[in-house]
Write an enzyme that holds these catalytic residues in place. Structure first.
Site, short mmCIF file in Angstrom:
data_model
loop_
_atom_site.label_atom_id
_atom_site.label_comp_id
_atom_site.label_asym_id
_atom_site.label_seq_id
_atom_site.Cartn_x
_atom_site.Cartn_y
_atom_site.Cartn_z
N ASN A 14 -2.27 3.35 -3.63
CA ASN A 14 -1.21 2.78 -4.47
C ASN A 14 -0.07 3.80 -4.48
OD1 ASN A 14 0.42 1.80 -6.50
ND2 ASN A 14 -1.07 2.13 -8.15
N TRP A 15 0.99 3.48 -3.74
CA TRP A 15 2.10 4.45 -3.64
C TRP A 15 2.99 4.43 -4.87
CZ3 TRP A 15 4.77 5.47 1.73
CH2 TRP A 15 3.83 6.04 2.60
N LYS A 16 2.80 3.43 -5.76
CA LYS A 16 3.63 3.33 -6.97
C LYS A 16 5.12 3.37 -6.57
CE LYS A 16 -0.17 5.27 -9.55
NZ LYS A 16 -0.65 5.98 -10.72
N HIS A 65 -2.08 -3.35 -13.26
CA HIS A 65 -2.22 -1.89 -13.32
C HIS A 65 -1.81 -1.42 -14.72
CE1 HIS A 65 -1.47 2.35 -12.64
NE2 HIS A 65 -2.22 2.25 -11.55
N GLU A 114 -0.01 0.90 -15.69
CA GLU A 114 1.42 1.20 -15.81
C GLU A 114 2.24 -0.07 -16.00
OE1 GLU A 114 1.62 3.63 -12.29
OE2 GLU A 114 0.41 5.15 -13.29
N GLU A 156 -9.90 1.68 -13.72
CA GLU A 156 -9.05 2.86 -13.78
C GLU A 156 -8.86 3.29 -15.23
OE1 GLU A 156 -6.44 3.16 -10.04
OE2 GLU A 156 -5.36 1.94 -11.48
N GLY A 181 -3.45 10.10 -12.75
CA GLY A 181 -2.43 11.12 -12.55
C GLY A 181 -2.62 12.37 -13.38
N SER A 186 -7.30 9.82 -10.42
CA SER A 186 -7.49 11.20 -9.94
C SER A 186 -8.57 11.33 -8.88
CB SER A 186 -7.75 12.14 -11.12
OG SER A 186 -6.61 12.17 -11.98
P1 PGA Z 1 -3.95 8.66 -9.33
O1 PGA Z 1 -3.53 7.12 -9.62
O2 PGA Z 1 -4.90 8.63 -8.15
O3 PGA Z 1 -2.67 9.35 -9.00
O4 PGA Z 1 -4.63 9.15 -10.56
C1 PGA Z 1 -4.44 6.08 -9.48
C2 PGA Z 1 -3.79 4.75 -9.79
O5 PGA Z 1 -3.04 4.67 -10.78
O6 PGA Z 1 -4.00 3.76 -9.08
#
Ligand code: PGA
Length: 250
Positions: A9-11, A93, A95, A163, A169, A209
């Site tokens: 997931n490049w966000k 997600h 976010e 998640e 993150g 993470s």
């Molecule tokens: P991360 O993000 O690996 O940077 O913790 C995972 C995600 O939000 O899909």
């Protein structure tokens, strides 16, 4: 046993120059003993598809609108993602849930729209730290699963990503027992709702993470069928190592 899945997931990261990372990743994709998916920002879907050439790299979106088209400035429909070359889309997600007020109901509608277009819906669930500390993890995650996943799905239409919000993150991860507890509960809930066969074939990813140095132990946890990887998916070296770790997981 479902085919395992390494998903990146490049966000909101990545421009044309970053496609060099995809070229660098292609040997790991060619050698992968699992499926590999990257969800770049929508602006890169088409170019990433081309950069992948004939390599078995699936490309996905990070969100879609529930409608097919119309007056929704700034939004992208599932049909548009598909048209751009996507085969998957991440939905719900944390976010998106936090930044855009997405609810289980809206995620479910989007998932139905995505599936109707032939996209695989990668539906995310996960508790906050406060919810975990209040011992509400299984309730929260179970509620998100039942509320966000539409009825009548079959295993190839859906992937679930667990998640924990506090692990995204942050460099923090749950213990292996905690991951296993949630994944076992998700598996049981899916089997209860969709039947044993579909329930056991729907991929359950862990995300939050995941790095090359913890991937092997996480992939050893029962009912973990892969990972949804944020930060570590941006670099070919790290994501390639995670893909290799998943290929050797039992
Ligand atoms: P991360 O993000 O690996 O940077 O913790 C995972 C995600 O939000 O899909």
């Amino acid at each position: 046993m479902p085919q395992k899945l390494a998903a990146g997931n490049w966000k909101m990261n990545g421009q044309a120059a970053d496609l060099a990372e995809i070229e660098a990743l292609l040997p790991a994709v060619q050698a992968a003993r699992c499926e590999v998916l990257i969800c770049p920002p929508a602006t890169l879907i088409d170019r990433m598809r081309r950069a992948a050439g004939s390599a078995p790299l699936a490309i996905g979106g990070q969100d879609c609108h529930a409608a097919k088209s119309g007056a929704h400035t700034g939004d992208i429909s599932a049909a548009m993602l598909k048209d751009a070359g996507a085969s998957h889309v991440i939905l719900g997600h944390s976010e998106r849930r936090q930044d855009h007020g997405e609810t289980n109901a809206s995620v479910r509608t989007k998932a139905s729209a995505a599936i109707a277009e032939g996209l695989v819906a990668v539906v995310c669930v996960g508790e906050t730290l406060a919810e975990r500390e209040a011992n509400r993890t299984l309730d929260v995650v179970g509620g998100q699963l039942s509320g966000s996943v539409p009825d009548g799905i079959s295993a190839e239409m859906l992937v679930i990503a667990y998640e924990p919000v506090w692990a995204i993150g942050t460099g923090l991860t749950p213990t292996l027992d905690q991951i296993g507890e949630v994944h076992d509960a998700l598996r049981a809930a899916l089997a209860g709702r969709f039947g044993a066969e579909a329930g056991s074939a729907i991929r359950l990813l862990y995300g939050g993470s995941v790095k090359p140095d913890n991937a092997v132990e996480i992939f050893g946890v029962s009912n973990v069928d892969g990972a949804l990887v944020g930060g570590a998916s941006l670099k070919a070296k790290d994501f390639g190592a995670i893909i290799a770790a998943l290929g050797t997981a039992g």
